[in-house]
Design a protein around this motif. Structure first.
Motif, PDB file in Angstrom:
ATOM      1  N   LYS A 150      42.001  30.457   1.428  1.00  0.00           N
ATOM      2  CA  LYS A 150      41.583  29.927   0.124  1.00  0.00           C
ATOM      3  C   LYS A 150      41.266  28.435   0.204  1.00  0.00           C
ATOM      4  CE  LYS A 150      44.041  33.412  -2.595  1.00  0.00           C
ATOM      5  NZ  LYS A 150      45.163  33.689  -3.523  1.00  0.00           N
ATOM      6  N   ASP A 151      42.072  27.671   0.942  1.00  0.00           N
ATOM      7  CA  ASP A 151      41.774  26.244   1.103  1.00  0.00           C
ATOM      8  C   ASP A 151      40.567  26.036   2.005  1.00  0.00           C
ATOM      9  OD1 ASP A 151      43.668  25.234  -0.611  1.00  0.00           O
ATOM     10  OD2 ASP A 151      45.173  24.882   0.934  1.00  0.00           O
ATOM     11  N   TYR A 152      40.427  26.891   2.996  1.00  0.00           N
ATOM     12  CA  TYR A 152      39.215  26.848   3.825  1.00  0.00           C
ATOM     13  C   TYR A 152      37.984  27.067   2.952  1.00  0.00           C
ATOM     14  CZ  TYR A 152      35.875  28.119   7.518  1.00  0.00           C
ATOM     15  OH  TYR A 152      34.767  28.188   8.340  1.00  0.00           O
ATOM     16  N   ALA A 153      38.078  28.004   2.008  1.00  0.00           N
ATOM     17  CA  ALA A 153      36.966  28.277   1.100  1.00  0.00           C
ATOM     18  C   ALA A 153      36.645  27.062   0.243  1.00  0.00           C
ATOM     19  CB  ALA A 153      37.288  29.478   0.216  1.00  0.00           C
ATOM     20  N   VAL A 154      37.671  26.338  -0.202  1.00  0.00           N
ATOM     21  CA  VAL A 154      37.450  25.100  -0.961  1.00  0.00           C
ATOM     22  C   VAL A 154      36.636  24.118  -0.128  1.00  0.00           C
ATOM     23  CG1 VAL A 154      38.580  23.086  -1.996  1.00  0.00           C
ATOM     24  CG2 VAL A 154      39.530  25.364  -2.364  1.00  0.00           C
ATOM     25  N   ALA A 155      37.047  23.942   1.130  1.00  0.00           N
ATOM     26  CA  ALA A 155      36.335  23.023   2.022  1.00  0.00           C
ATOM     27  C   ALA A 155      34.902  23.481   2.263  1.00  0.00           C
ATOM     28  CB  ALA A 155      37.087  22.899   3.348  1.00  0.00           C
ATOM     29  N   MET A 156      34.719  24.779   2.461  1.00  0.00           N
ATOM     30  CA  MET A 156      33.387  25.307   2.726  1.00  0.00           C
ATOM     31  C   MET A 156      32.452  25.071   1.540  1.00  0.00           C
ATOM     32  SD  MET A 156      31.354  26.854   4.889  1.00  0.00           S
ATOM     33  CE  MET A 156      32.192  27.851   6.128  1.00  0.00           C
ATOM     34  N   ILE A 157      32.914  25.338   0.331  1.00  0.00           N
ATOM     35  CA  ILE A 157      32.061  25.129  -0.837  1.00  0.00           C
ATOM     36  C   ILE A 157      31.832  23.640  -1.082  1.00  0.00           C
ATOM     37  CG2 ILE A 157      31.808  25.517  -3.318  1.00  0.00           C
ATOM     38  CD1 ILE A 157      31.339  27.983  -1.542  1.00  0.00           C
ATOM     39  N   ASP A 158      32.831  22.797  -0.803  1.00  0.00           N
ATOM     40  CA  ASP A 158      32.612  21.351  -0.882  1.00  0.00           C
ATOM     41  C   ASP A 158      31.494  20.921   0.065  1.00  0.00           C
ATOM     42  OD1 ASP A 158      34.578  21.015  -2.785  1.00  0.00           O
ATOM     43  OD2 ASP A 158      36.068  20.179  -1.405  1.00  0.00           O
ATOM     44  N   LEU A 159      31.507  21.446   1.282  1.00  0.00           N
ATOM     45  CA  LEU A 159      30.456  21.123   2.248  1.00  0.00           C
ATOM     46  C   LEU A 159      29.100  21.629   1.765  1.00  0.00           C
ATOM     47  CD1 LEU A 159      32.383  21.958   5.528  1.00  0.00           C
ATOM     48  CD2 LEU A 159      31.392  19.729   4.982  1.00  0.00           C
ATOM     49  N   ALA A 160      29.091  22.804   1.161  1.00  0.00           N
ATOM     50  CA  ALA A 160      27.842  23.355   0.646  1.00  0.00           C
ATOM     51  C   ALA A 160      27.275  22.475  -0.458  1.00  0.00           C
ATOM     52  CB  ALA A 160      28.073  24.777   0.127  1.00  0.00           C
ATOM     53  N   VAL A 161      28.140  22.021  -1.345  1.00  0.00           N
ATOM     54  CA  VAL A 161      27.703  21.228  -2.499  1.00  0.00           C
ATOM     55  C   VAL A 161      27.362  19.795  -2.105  1.00  0.00           C
ATOM     56  CG1 VAL A 161      28.463  20.249  -4.702  1.00  0.00           C
ATOM     57  CG2 VAL A 161      28.974  22.639  -4.163  1.00  0.00           C
ATOM     58  N   ASN A 162      28.177  19.204  -1.251  1.00  0.00           N
ATOM     59  CA  ASN A 162      28.029  17.779  -0.940  1.00  0.00           C
ATOM     60  C   ASN A 162      27.015  17.492   0.161  1.00  0.00           C
ATOM     61  OD1 ASN A 162      30.025  17.222  -2.843  1.00  0.00           O
ATOM     62  ND2 ASN A 162      31.665  17.345  -1.328  1.00  0.00           N
ATOM     63  N   GLY A 163      26.722  18.469   1.005  1.00  0.00           N
ATOM     64  CA  GLY A 163      25.757  18.265   2.079  1.00  0.00           C
ATOM     65  C   GLY A 163      26.337  17.437   3.218  1.00  0.00           C
ATOM     66  N   GLY A 164      25.458  16.978   4.089  1.00  0.00           N
ATOM     67  CA  GLY A 164      25.877  16.194   5.237  1.00  0.00           C
ATOM     68  C   GLY A 164      26.293  17.065   6.413  1.00  0.00           C
ATOM     69  N   HIS A 165      26.699  16.409   7.492  1.00  0.00           N
ATOM     70  CA  HIS A 165      27.175  17.064   8.715  1.00  0.00           C
ATOM     71  C   HIS A 165      26.124  18.010   9.298  1.00  0.00           C
ATOM     72  CE1 HIS A 165      31.094  15.334   7.951  1.00  0.00           C
ATOM     73  NE2 HIS A 165      31.004  15.765   6.708  1.00  0.00           N
ATOM     74  N   ASN A 166      24.877  17.599   9.238  1.00  0.00           N
ATOM     75  CA  ASN A 166      23.798  18.432   9.761  1.00  0.00           C
ATOM     76  C   ASN A 166      23.848  18.483  11.284  1.00  0.00           C
ATOM     77  OD1 ASN A 166      21.464  20.012   9.610  1.00  0.00           O
ATOM     78  ND2 ASN A 166      20.126  18.237   9.847  1.00  0.00           N
ATOM     79  N   LYS A 167      23.782  19.705  11.813  1.00  0.00           N
ATOM     80  CA  LYS A 167      23.845  19.956  13.250  1.00  0.00           C
ATOM     81  C   LYS A 167      25.143  19.403  13.845  1.00  0.00           C
ATOM     82  CE  LYS A 167      18.809  20.048  13.773  1.00  0.00           C
ATOM     83  NZ  LYS A 167      18.480  19.638  12.385  1.00  0.00           N
ATOM     84  N   GLU A 168      26.230  19.601  13.131  1.00  0.00           N
ATOM     85  CA  GLU A 168      27.548  19.163  13.579  1.00  0.00           C
ATOM     86  C   GLU A 168      28.567  20.291  13.447  1.00  0.00           C
ATOM     87  OE1 GLU A 168      29.001  15.793  11.453  1.00  0.00           O
ATOM     88  OE2 GLU A 168      27.290  14.519  11.952  1.00  0.00           O
ATOM     89  N   ARG A 169      29.619  20.204  14.275  1.00  0.00           N
ATOM     90  CA  ARG A 169      30.792  21.044  14.081  1.00  0.00           C
ATOM     91  C   ARG A 169      31.849  20.185  13.405  1.00  0.00           C
ATOM     92  NH1 ARG A 169      34.878  23.876  17.222  1.00  0.00           N
ATOM     93  NH2 ARG A 169      34.681  22.376  18.907  1.00  0.00           N
ATOM     94  N   VAL A 170      32.421  20.689  12.322  1.00  0.00           N
ATOM     95  CA  VAL A 170      33.536  20.030  11.665  1.00  0.00           C
ATOM     96  C   VAL A 170      34.721  20.990  11.671  1.00  0.00           C
ATOM     97  CG1 VAL A 170      32.063  18.566  10.228  1.00  0.00           C
ATOM     98  CG2 VAL A 170      32.828  20.795   9.367  1.00  0.00           C
ATOM     99  N   SER A 171      35.891  20.489  11.310  1.00  0.00           N
ATOM    100  CA  SER A 171      37.072  21.338  11.246  1.00  0.00           C
ATOM    101  C   SER A 171      37.901  20.954  10.022  1.00  0.00           C
ATOM    102  CB  SER A 171      37.916  21.203  12.521  1.00  0.00           C
ATOM    103  OG  SER A 171      38.281  19.849  12.757  1.00  0.00           O
ATOM    104  N   VAL A 172      38.733  21.866   9.575  1.00  0.00           N
ATOM    105  CA  VAL A 172      39.543  21.605   8.379  1.00  0.00           C
ATOM    106  C   VAL A 172      40.985  22.038   8.617  1.00  0.00           C
ATOM    107  CG1 VAL A 172      37.671  21.689   6.691  1.00  0.00           C
ATOM    108  CG2 VAL A 172      38.756  23.820   7.383  1.00  0.00           C
ATOM    109  N   VAL A 173      41.911  21.223   8.116  1.00  0.00           N
ATOM    110  CA  VAL A 173      43.338  21.520   8.201  1.00  0.00           C
ATOM    111  C   VAL A 173      43.965  21.147   6.865  1.00  0.00           C
ATOM    112  CG1 VAL A 173      43.829  19.229   9.183  1.00  0.00           C
ATOM    113  CG2 VAL A 173      45.467  21.098   9.521  1.00  0.00           C
ATOM    114  N   ARG A 174      44.968  21.880   6.446  1.00  0.00           N
ATOM    115  CA  ARG A 174      45.614  21.615   5.163  1.00  0.00           C
ATOM    116  C   ARG A 174      46.387  20.297   5.215  1.00  0.00           C
ATOM    117  NH1 ARG A 174      50.128  25.740   3.456  1.00  0.00           N
ATOM    118  NH2 ARG A 174      51.428  24.340   4.708  1.00  0.00           N
ATOM    119  N   GLU A 175      46.276  19.543   4.123  1.00  0.00           N
ATOM    120  CA  GLU A 175      47.103  18.344   4.007  1.00  0.00           C
ATOM    121  C   GLU A 175      48.556  18.760   3.866  1.00  0.00           C
ATOM    122  OE1 GLU A 175      45.961  15.782   0.860  1.00  0.00           O
ATOM    123  OE2 GLU A 175      44.156  15.079   1.826  1.00  0.00           O
ATOM    124  N   ALA A 176      49.434  17.957   4.422  1.00  0.00           N
ATOM    125  CA  ALA A 176      50.871  18.262   4.329  1.00  0.00           C
ATOM    126  C   ALA A 176      51.374  18.020   2.898  1.00  0.00           C
ATOM    127  CB  ALA A 176      51.636  17.398   5.302  1.00  0.00           C
TER     128      ALA A 176
END
Length: 209
Positions: free
Chosen positions: A183-209
């Protein structure tokens, strides 16, 4: 903003679909059978998709998952099919990737999957997804972003809405954890979809403590 999700009936895809719908985004669920909670469905195999199917969508999310030994290569072949139909097109392609290909050294020569303590049972999947990443790195005519989750990718984890967006290297949160829920991964994915950027890049996501 219009988003199409391929593999919208899978565990990751369904969470991404729900997150997009909760935000009021115009979203198309693409799968081989109807996704019952989606307002818009396209019932079609990923290999049969053509550009006309997705041309009206700003972002296409590849959430396809393959887990049996005989299907693992589909991680690469299905993605390459998508890159062919999106070649030289303005649409963006976001890919649900794996954590095994994250680097554990600054020189980017050693990946998580290469570690002695990496579970043997997950190595075939991690290798298949690492090969998928290698292939898309060679694609220069598609606006792609590859999104790796944390090592502990929890299908039943809670939604906190808080995450750290990192890069190519294995990232731990302040508690020394590499963890994120679908579910948090989905939040990050939709944020990336909406905000754009990181073209032709690999990014990663981890939950904040």
């Amino acid at each position: 903003m219009k988003i199409a999700i391929i593999g919208a009936n899978g565990k990751a895809g369904s969470c991404i679909l729900n997150e997009a719908m909760e935000r009021g985004i115009d979203v198309l669920a693409i799968a081989r059978k109807e996704v019952v909670n989606s307002k818009k469905n396209l019932i079609k195999d990923a290999y049969d998709l053509n550009y006309d199917d997705i041309k009206d969508y700003d972002v296409i999310i590849d959430a396809l998952g393959f887990f049996t030994p005989e299907t693992l290569n589909n991680h690469t072949t299905s993605l390459m099919h998508l890159t062919k139909i999106l070649a030289d097109k303005p649409n963006r392609l976001l890919v649900v990737g794996g954590a095994g290909s994250l680097y554990v050294d600054k020189e980017h020569t050693v990946q998580v999957k290469d570690g002695e303590d990496f579970p043997e049972v997950f190595k075939p999947l991690a290798t298949a997804q690492a090969n998928q990443l290698l292939e898309i790195r060679n694609v220069n005519n598609v606006n792609w972003t590859y999104v790796s989750p944390a090592a502990d990718f929890q299908a039943d984890g809670e939604k906190t809405g808080k995450y750290i967006l990192a890069g190519e290297e294995f990232k731990l949160n302040s508690k020394g954890e590499s963890i994120i829920s679908y579910k948090d991964y989905a939040v990050a994915m939709i944020d990336l979809a909406v905000n754009g950027g990181h073209n032709k890049e690999r990014v990663s996501v981890v939950r904040e403590a």
